[in-house]
Design a protein around this motif. Structure first.
Motif, mmCIF file in Angstrom:
data_model
loop_
_atom_site.group_PDB
_atom_site.id
_atom_site.type_symbol
_atom_site.label_atom_id
_atom_site.label_comp_id
_atom_site.label_asym_id
_atom_site.label_seq_id
_atom_site.Cartn_x
_atom_site.Cartn_y
_atom_site.Cartn_z
ATOM 1 N N PHE A 1 0.016 7.355 -8.604
ATOM 2 C CA PHE A 1 -1.284 7.219 -7.939
ATOM 3 C C PHE A 1 -1.780 5.789 -7.773
ATOM 4 O O PHE A 1 -2.948 5.560 -7.485
ATOM 5 C CB PHE A 1 -2.363 8.081 -8.613
ATOM 6 N N TRP B 1 7.025 6.130 7.209
ATOM 7 C CA TRP B 1 6.644 4.936 7.952
ATOM 8 C C TRP B 1 6.619 3.731 7.015
ATOM 9 O O TRP B 1 5.969 3.768 5.972
ATOM 10 C CB TRP B 1 5.247 5.107 8.566
ATOM 11 N N LYS C 1 0.850 -1.197 0.000
ATOM 12 C CA LYS C 1 0.000 0.000 0.000
ATOM 13 C C LYS C 1 0.883 1.244 0.000
ATOM 14 O O LYS C 1 1.893 1.286 0.701
ATOM 15 C CB LYS C 1 -0.893 0.027 1.251
ATOM 16 N N TYR C 2 0.458 2.249 -0.771
ATOM 17 C CA TYR C 2 1.195 3.511 -0.837
ATOM 18 C C TYR C 2 0.271 4.634 -0.384
ATOM 19 O O TYR C 2 -0.858 4.744 -0.861
ATOM 20 C CB TYR C 2 1.662 3.773 -2.268
ATOM 21 N N PHE C 3 0.777 5.453 0.518
ATOM 22 C CA PHE C 3 -0.051 6.522 1.065
ATOM 23 C C PHE C 3 0.488 7.901 0.657
ATOM 24 O O PHE C 3 1.698 8.129 0.645
ATOM 25 C CB PHE C 3 -0.087 6.443 2.595
ATOM 26 N N ALA C 4 -0.451 8.791 0.389
ATOM 27 C CA ALA C 4 -0.186 10.221 0.180
ATOM 28 C C ALA C 4 1.040 10.456 -0.700
ATOM 29 O O ALA C 4 1.021 10.112 -1.884
ATOM 30 C CB ALA C 4 -0.060 10.918 1.523
ATOM 31 N N THR C 5 2.110 11.028 -0.129
ATOM 32 C CA THR C 5 3.245 11.439 -0.953
ATOM 33 C C THR C 5 3.880 10.256 -1.694
ATOM 34 O O THR C 5 4.473 10.449 -2.758
ATOM 35 C CB THR C 5 4.299 12.142 -0.085
ATOM 36 N N SER D 1 4.250 5.134 4.004
ATOM 37 C CA SER D 1 3.393 6.271 4.340
ATOM 38 C C SER D 1 4.177 7.395 5.002
ATOM 39 O O SER D 1 5.161 7.130 5.696
ATOM 40 C CB SER D 1 2.300 5.786 5.315
ATOM 41 N N PRO D 2 3.740 8.642 4.803
ATOM 42 C CA PRO D 2 4.234 9.698 5.700
ATOM 43 C C PRO D 2 3.621 9.457 7.076
ATOM 44 O O PRO D 2 2.767 8.566 7.216
ATOM 45 C CB PRO D 2 3.706 10.985 5.068
ATOM 46 N N GLN E 1 -2.484 3.141 -5.459
ATOM 47 C CA GLN E 1 -2.657 3.169 -4.002
ATOM 48 C C GLN E 1 -2.299 1.840 -3.359
ATOM 49 O O GLN E 1 -1.902 1.784 -2.201
ATOM 50 C CB GLN E 1 -4.114 3.512 -3.642
ATOM 51 N N GLN E 2 -2.500 0.791 -4.139
ATOM 52 C CA GLN E 2 -2.328 -0.546 -3.576
ATOM 53 C C GLN E 2 -2.119 -1.525 -4.711
ATOM 54 O O GLN E 2 -2.711 -1.373 -5.782
ATOM 55 C CB GLN E 2 -3.591 -0.919 -2.797
ATOM 56 N N SER F 1 3.084 -1.311 4.081
ATOM 57 C CA SER F 1 2.602 0.044 3.807
ATOM 58 C C SER F 1 3.763 1.023 3.818
ATOM 59 O O SER F 1 4.648 0.936 4.670
ATOM 60 C CB SER F 1 1.587 0.475 4.869
ATOM 61 N N CYS G 1 2.238 8.017 -3.175
ATOM 62 C CA CYS G 1 1.441 7.863 -4.401
ATOM 63 C C CYS G 1 1.938 8.790 -5.511
ATOM 64 O O CYS G 1 1.656 8.543 -6.684
ATOM 65 C CB CYS G 1 -0.037 8.164 -4.110
ATOM 66 N N ILE H 1 5.438 -0.042 7.327
ATOM 67 C CA ILE H 1 4.660 -0.876 8.238
ATOM 68 C C ILE H 1 4.436 -2.243 7.588
ATOM 69 O O ILE H 1 3.935 -2.320 6.456
ATOM 70 C CB ILE H 1 3.295 -0.229 8.564
#
Lengths: 96, 628
Positions: A17, A62, A6-10, A89-90, A19-20, A87, A12, A64
């Motif tokens: 883009f 992060w 999974k990729y979050f925010a920045t 993520s910021p 997300q997963q 994951s 992506c 995870i």
């Protein structure tokens, strides 16, 4: 084996883009090897978000694995298992 | 403090809509020194002038607009204003903070506060053109949406630079959670300030200002502004905030298991990825939009170019809007959420209360407490986005079920009966924002003790969930050592919450945006003292400034105590207390009632309040808070 990433925010912004995604990896692939695969796939911008100029883990990103956050560089040697979720993520924030 | 009021304009405008009397009084030095401006002075004016026990929608209520000493200055993110009145949604202290450009324009017109009393016989708008103030007929504007009102006033006044704060049909129809909207989408949303405005037959306030605004030490102020901007631009979360704004929180809330779903029955939503900030940016955002003098520009314009909602345009939405019209209603259709957000802004509704009330009605439908007989045939099944949009309109125009929902969930539950109240997720009658606080104990406390009801913005302790980023700052500022999954712990939360409340009172009274001040860290207490001192010439320490924050917080609490609110009104609803989170990563997390009440005891003690949550005489004396 198959894992979910999974990729979050920045992050992506690096994955165009996505997300997963489900990725098929060789058995015993480690987290650092996964990061290398993703850097090959999405470019060096991906890796740059994860590490400082001194090649240390960026505390503002992060990583995870399932529900466990990896905070130290040597933890990136963790071997992944089938059906793991990883994951990128910021820092998680709430509210707003 | 210098006698000359640099940064403040030094003037309060009084408008009595019953008698049509208009006057000004000086903003005196003591008021400035003790309550700073904007939210703080608004609260003091309301406390001093409002008769306790009045009906919030009666002419006796006071509707007060205020800007802070830094509003409209070169200080970054200084576009804020606050609207204050007794809330029709809660019958408690009501206020709402708003960005955009209206606040600075009021400052340039020469005013720090406007106090509006009485009720006009006919719909009117107030036209403030520097020192020329007029009450003008608004009959032709009555019934118009907020964007139509803004466009027509700019045309009538023949000036594109006029700033307009207006109500839509929801405010006119006294919906208890009606908002005041400026710049088409910036909302003073919470606590029903739009209904108070509507109850006075006041459609809008149009402002144009050309006065000079001075600061005491221009060079020093300029240097402090530069330092503040650099701090914002260097913040680790700058890229996140500036690129995505708050919508990127959606998937984070999902990943942590704090995303309220189906009226808080669940805390993860299968459709969260479809509602995400990332999806919004990829498919619908056309460009960024910023408030006055903001280097972050976290707002965005959007457009839907295909499908059922093709042609929808608007601004935002925030994470809270995605949660309200999305996961809380079991709705994963993002274009419909964008349509709902735009519709709510145009009709002048608080998106948080509106979406939460609709989610609550959907749960009543799930439980057969409401049937199609009650809903005028609307099928309120989870995720029915056409029904959500229809209900938004029905609420604003008070048609059918919308007429009942327009009271807000708690007041509506008493009209519906049949255990409907058991499913209302509220504090003091105001609906919860989009955080499942069973997983975040500090936020649970912050929501509970906020004077305006369930509210994430008075405390906004973002440190609680992202503690590692700010570990050193938390230790330095609060002396709190944090550990793994700090958000789950009850310990130290009273200190955490009180610190945030005090400083957010300051941010809201200076005229700054709290997403860039404290909550997301870039601006620190030292920035506030430096900006204030150089702007006004008033040398003040961080400790003295925090004391002003405490004074404002206690005054808002006193307002509620005078209206009869007690400890009982600080308790979360049944579902939040004791019932564990049923799904997702936070499954099993509870807000244990005994532990919560113990946390509340500690918080009251820290605040110097009685066991019933009433500020003690000693505390008031210490804060030099003189009340009857």
């Amino acid at each position: 084996m198959t894992v979910t990433v999974k990729y979050f925010a920045t992050f992506c912004l690096e994955t165009n883009f996505t997300q997963q995604e489900e990725l098929t990896l060789e058995e015993n692939t480690t987290v650092i090897e996964l990061i290398q695969l993703l850097t090959d796939k999405y470019g060096t911008g991906f890796e740059k978000r994860l590490f400082t100029a001194e090649k240390e883990l960026n505390p503002l990103c992060w990583i995870i694995v399932n529900q466990q956050r990896l905070k130290k560089k040597n933890e990136l040697n963790l071997k992944l298992n089938p059906e793991d979720t990883i994951s990128f993520s910021p820092p998680m924030i709430m509210g707003g | 403090m210098n006698k000359k009021s640099h940064a403040w304009q030094g003037k309060i405008l009084w408008v009595n809509l019953t008698t049509e009397e208009i006057s000004t009084t000086p903003l005196d030095k003591e008021l400035r020194e003790k309550f700073l401006g904007q939210a703080g002075i608004n609260a003091k004016l309301l406390y001093d002038h409002l008769e306790p026990g009045i009906d919030p929608l009666s002419p006796e209520n006071h509707l007060i607009f205020g800007v802070g000493p830094l509003t409209g200055t070169l200080a970054p993110c200084s576009g804020r204003f606050t609207v204050t009145a007794k809330s029709p949604l809660t019958n408690a202290f009501g206020d709402s903070n708003c960005g955009g450009h209206w606040g600075p324009e009021l400052k340039y017109a020469g005013y720090d506060h406007i106090v509006i009393t009485g009720k006009s016989k006919q719909p009117v708008f107030i036209w403030i053109n520097d020192d020329k103030i007029e009450l003008r007929d608004a009959s032709k504007l009555w019934g118009k949406t907020t964007n139509e009102t803004e466009d027509q006033l700019k045309e009538e006044l023949a000036d594109e630079k006029v700033q307009v704060a207006s109500i839509g049909p929801a405010g006119e129809n006294l919906v208890n959670f009606a908002a005041i909207i400026c710049n088409y989408s910036r909302a003073a949303g919470r606590t029903g300030m739009g209904a108070v405005m509507g109850s006075k037959n006041l459609k809008a306030i149009a402002v144009r200002g050309t006065n000079r605004l001075t600061v005491a030490q221009p060079q020093e102020f300029s240097a402090t502004v530069s330092e503040s901007e650099e701090s914002i631009l260097a913040d680790p979360l700058y890229e996140f905030s500036s690129t995505f704004g708050t919508p990127a929180i959606m998937r984070m809330a999902q990943n942590l298991g704090f995303l309220p779903t189906k009226n808080f029955q669940e805390s993860t939503f299968a459709g969260a990825d479809k509602l995400s900030g990332e999806r919004l940016l990829e498919n619908y955002v056309t460009r960024q939009k910023g408030c006055f003098n903001c280097p972050v520009s976290c707002n965005r314009y959007y457009e839907v170019t295909e499908g059922e909602y093709e042609g929808t345009t608007g601004e935002g939405p925030e994470y809270e809007n995605l949660g309200a019209f999305g996961s809380k209603c079991g709705n994963d259709n993002l274009p419909s959420v964008l349509k709902s957000n735009d519709l709510a802004n145009k009709l002048g509704l608080d998106t948080i209360s509106t979406g939460t009330v609709i989610g609550w009605a959907m749960e009543l439908f799930q439980r057969d407490i409401l049937t199609t007989v009650d809903t005028d045939g609307l099928n309120l099944e989870w995720g029915n986005h056409q029904a959500i949009i229809k209900l938004i309109e029905k609420i604003a125009y008070r048609e059918g079920l919308g007429d009942i929902l327009a009271y807000g969930a708690l007041q509506a539950s008493k009209k519906i009966g049949n255990s409907a109240e058991d499913y209302v997720i509220h504090i003091k009658g105001m609906e919860y924002p989009s955080v499942d606080v069973r997983g975040t104990k500090g936020m649970a406390l912050g929501f509970a003790v906020s004077p305006r009801g369930a509210d994430h913005l008075k405390a906004l302790p973002l440190y609680e969930v992202a503690p590692e980023v700010y570990q050193k700052d938390i230790k330095k500022e609060l002396g709190i050592e944090i550990g793994e999954e700090y958000w789950k712990k009850y310990e130290t939360k009273p200190e955490l919450i009180a610190w945030h409340e005090d400083w957010h009172c300051i941010v809201d009274s200076l005229g700054l945006c709290k997403l860039e001040g404290i909550a997301l860290k870039p601006l620190r207490p030292c920035h506030f003292t430096d900006l204030l001192s150089t702007a006004t010439g008033w040398e003040i320490t961080e400790e003295e400034l925090r004391t002003i924050g405490k004074r404002i917080w206690n005054l808002e609490r006193l307002f509620n105590a005078r209206e009869g609110f007690t400890r009982q009104d600080d308790l979360p609803p049944k579902r939040i207390l004791n019932e564990p989170i049923s799904t997702g990563p936070s499954k099993g997390e509870t807000l244990d009632q005994d532990k919560f009440e113990s946390m509340l005891d500690q918080y009251y003690k820290l605040r110097g309040w009685t066991a019933q949550g009433i500020p003690s005489k000693e505390k008031l004396e210490k804060l030099e808070l003189e009340v009857e």
